[in-house]
Design a protein around this motif. Structure first.
Motif, mmCIF file in Angstrom:
data_model
loop_
_atom_site.group_PDB
_atom_site.id
_atom_site.type_symbol
_atom_site.label_atom_id
_atom_site.label_comp_id
_atom_site.label_asym_id
_atom_site.label_seq_id
_atom_site.Cartn_x
_atom_site.Cartn_y
_atom_site.Cartn_z
ATOM 1 N N UNK A 16 0.774 -0.748 0.113
ATOM 2 C CA UNK A 16 -0.086 0.181 0.216
ATOM 3 C C UNK A 16 0.644 1.680 0.096
ATOM 4 N N UNK A 17 0.337 2.570 -0.672
ATOM 5 C CA UNK A 17 0.300 3.358 -0.207
ATOM 6 C C UNK A 17 2.015 4.354 -1.071
ATOM 7 N N UNK A 18 2.349 4.666 0.128
ATOM 8 C CA UNK A 18 4.053 5.227 -0.758
ATOM 9 C C UNK A 18 5.195 3.002 -1.329
ATOM 10 N N UNK A 19 4.873 2.469 0.260
ATOM 11 C CA UNK A 19 5.971 0.876 -0.355
ATOM 12 C C UNK A 19 5.264 0.174 -1.766
ATOM 13 N N UNK A 20 4.255 0.923 -2.152
ATOM 14 C CA UNK A 20 3.296 0.333 -3.237
ATOM 15 C C UNK A 20 4.094 0.212 -4.595
ATOM 16 N N UNK A 21 4.560 2.343 -4.187
ATOM 17 C CA UNK A 21 4.484 2.743 -5.396
ATOM 18 C C UNK A 21 6.840 2.837 -5.385
#
Length: 255
Positions: A16-21
């Motif tokens: 999710x979120x920043x980690x996903x990107x």
């Protein structure tokens, strides 16, 4: 040539979120990506699975269910990366949680949960990864601190404490492993538009106005802004940079 070609990265909290990107961007740059998270699918309202993004760019990936507060689980994630891809080159300590309280109102169990995930998790993952990183020619640790690991933030006592710890743990590990040529740096994001803060951005005009006033740049950040910085710190372009805390905050901490 892709900037992370032939590298293997473990990214915690990558669903999710920043980690996903970050994980998706690493895949586009040629890395093998191990998604180490307590869940496979994104939480809240993140629209696209990290695995869809990784498959789209042809990256090799692996999901390992990982609670970063569990030392055995963390060690298993590192072992899985080595078993699947033959080694480990990059660790991104992204997993984190946030609850908003002033110090005197903070439930002790929430303080413990925040520091366990944000700070202890960073320590445990680094502890498990470093023996493998010593065998890499491109060894990088990237910790996710925060602007609130550099300056105070309203009603965020436990979070500020945890991220301040991440900030100085980054500096100390950079010194400890300089001779091993393991670069250890941190990112300190400001207000990044993620599912975690969408409720405040859309429904709390007072908080929104405060964030806008404190962010000199005329917009908030996107997760991709943090991913761009992470790619730089993961690549050989950052080989002489260690112990640095790179703010990705639109100028928040420049004031």
């Amino acid at each position: 040539m892709q900037r992370l070609e032939n590298c293997t990265a473990v990214v915690t909290g990558a669903s999710s979120g920043i980690g996903n990107s970050i994980a998706a961007r690493f895949g586009r740059e040629g890395a093998n990506v191990v998604v180490a998270d307590v869940r496979r699918e994104p939480k809240l309202d993140d629209k696209r699975s990290v695995f869809d993004k990784l498959e789209e760019c042809g990256a090799d990936s692996l999901f390992v269910e990982t609670d970063v507060t569990d030392e055995t689980a963390v060690e298993a994630a590192v072992d899985a990366a080595v078993d699947e891809f033959g080694g480990l080159d990059i660790l991104v300590n992204n997993a984190g949680i946030y609850y908003q309280y002033e110090a005197h109102e903070t439930p002790t169990e929430d303080y413990d949960a925040i520091t366990d995930v944000n700070l202890r998790g960073t320590f445990l993952c680094s502890k498990a990864a470093i023996p493998e990183l010593k065998n890499s020619d491109n060894a990088k640790i990237i910790n996710l601190s925060s602007i609130f690991g550099l300056v105070g933030g309203g009603s965020s006592a436990a979070y500020c404490a945890s991220k301040g710890g991440v900030t100085n743990l980054t500096r100390q590990m950079a010194l400890d492993y300089a001779e091993d040529e393991i670069n250890v740096n941190a990112l300190a994001p400001g207000i990044i538009k993620t599912a975690q803060n969408v409720e405040w951005r859309e429904n709390d005009p007072e908080i929104l106005a405060d964030w806008e006033e404190k962010t000199p740049w005329p917009r908030f950040g996107d997760p991709e802004d943090v991913a761009d910085a992470a790619v730089f710190l993961a690549s050989d372009e950052s080989d002489f940079i260690t112990g640095d805390i790179l703010s990705v905050d639109g100028g928040w901490t420049a004031q």
